[in-house]
Design an enzyme around this catalytic site. Structure first.
Site, PDB file in Angstrom:
ATOM      1  N   TYR A   1       0.837  -1.206   0.000  1.00 50.52           N
ATOM      2  CA  TYR A   1       0.000   0.000   0.000  1.00 50.52           C
ATOM      3  C   TYR A   1       0.870   1.253   0.000  1.00 50.52           C
ATOM      4  CZ  TYR A   1      -3.106   3.627   1.878  1.00 50.52           C
ATOM      5  OH  TYR A   1      -3.804   4.796   2.082  1.00 50.52           O
ATOM      6  N   HIS A   2       1.917   1.235   0.804  1.00 50.62           N
ATOM      7  CA  HIS A   2       2.816   2.384   0.879  1.00 50.62           C
ATOM      8  C   HIS A   2       3.510   2.632  -0.454  1.00 50.62           C
ATOM      9  CE1 HIS A   2       6.778   4.255   1.699  1.00 50.62           C
ATOM     10  NE2 HIS A   2       6.080   5.012   2.524  1.00 50.62           N
TER      11      HIS A   2
END
Length: 287
Positions: free
Chosen positions: A147-148
């Protein structure tokens, strides 16, 4: 010897000769490249482990991992040195409000500062290779990790296109954190995890503080954009995206920090356990 000295001199001159028109063309005309990279990244995370690596032995990528991390460490250190130096000068001359809310093209569009900010943005795509090492070594890829990488690449590309002045702070902070983080991973990959392990909580805390600072900067620009008398040149789309991104990062890093360093458990469960064990054994990416 002359060749080496000339090469070093040339490398020193390249950032100072950087022209912002080149960056504008890249962000205006190549947005589809980001889309392709993000699609391939999603396939890497969700398809490769199940359909390519499922019945295969993990690859031994230790040596490439060593070179990868020292390369990113040196790149981040050079970027941190330049950005911190220029950010201090810009802050000293213009103050926090004008530095954060108004784009100074004479400093941030051409030259050394612009060079490092531009390549900071572009680096978010090759940094996805972090995940390649995890996938092909059959290590767990937790939600925070992918996600990052995915969201920061999208936000940075948008910020580069929009030329948001607050992005100078974001790039500077990220370079500083990554210069230490990738050095840690390099040391772990070299087999010195026991020696370097005590600083792991410090690195996660640095990441958490980066998210706090990023959130506060976005809130500052939001206040001046919506309520301040003098306004703010950061477009409101970037403000909203920044709030969602940094807010979610803060929450996820806080949860990770609590699971890894605050909860005293003999054997953590779930993905946090797998992630912690993977990180302890191999020095894999925290984010």
């Amino acid at each position: 010897m002359d060749f080496v000295l000339n090469t070093i001199q040339w490398l020193r001159e390249v950032p100072h000769n950087f022209k912002g028109e080149f960056a504008t063309v890249v962000f205006d005309d190549s947005a589809d490249i980001l889309v392709y990279c993000c699609v391939l990244y999603i396939l890497l995370v969700f398809m490769v482990p199940e359909h390519i690596m499922k019945n295969r032995e993990p690859f031994n990528l230790r040596l490439p991992f060593v070179f990868w991390n020292i390369g990113l460490c040196l790149f981040s250190f050079c970027g941190a040195y330049s950005c911190v130096k220029n950010m201090i000068a810009l802050y000293w001359e213009r103050g926090f409000y004008r530095t954060t809310c108004f784009f100074d093209s004479s400093v941030a569009y051409d030259g050394e500062f612009a060079f490092w900010v531009f390549y900071f943005i572009l680096s978010k795509i090759p940094e996805m290779i972090d995940t390649v090492f995890l996938v092909f070594q059959k290590k767990p890829v937790i939600f925070l990790h992918w996600y990052h990488h995915l969201t920061v690449a999208i936000f940075c590309w948008h910020a580069g296109h929009a030329l948001i002045p607050s992005g100078l702070w974001f790039a500077t902070m990220n370079y500083c954190v990554h210069s230490i983080m990738y050095f840690y991973y390099f040391m772990c990959a070299c087999g010195m995890r026991k020696f370097i392990r005590p600083i792991a909580p410090f690195i996660t805390m640095m990441q958490l503080l980066q998210m706090v600072a990023g959130t506060l900067i976005v809130l500052y620009t939001a206040y001046h954009s919506y309520l301040g008398e003098s306004g703010c040149e950061v477009d409101r789309t970037s403000i909203r995206l920044g709030l969602v991104m940094y807010g979610s990062y803060f929450f996820l890093f806080a949860v990770l920090f609590g699971k890894l360093y605050l909860k005293k458990q003999v054997k953590p469960s779930g993905t946090a356990s797998a992630y912690a064990m993977s990180k302890k054994r191999n020095g894999e990416k925290m984010a």
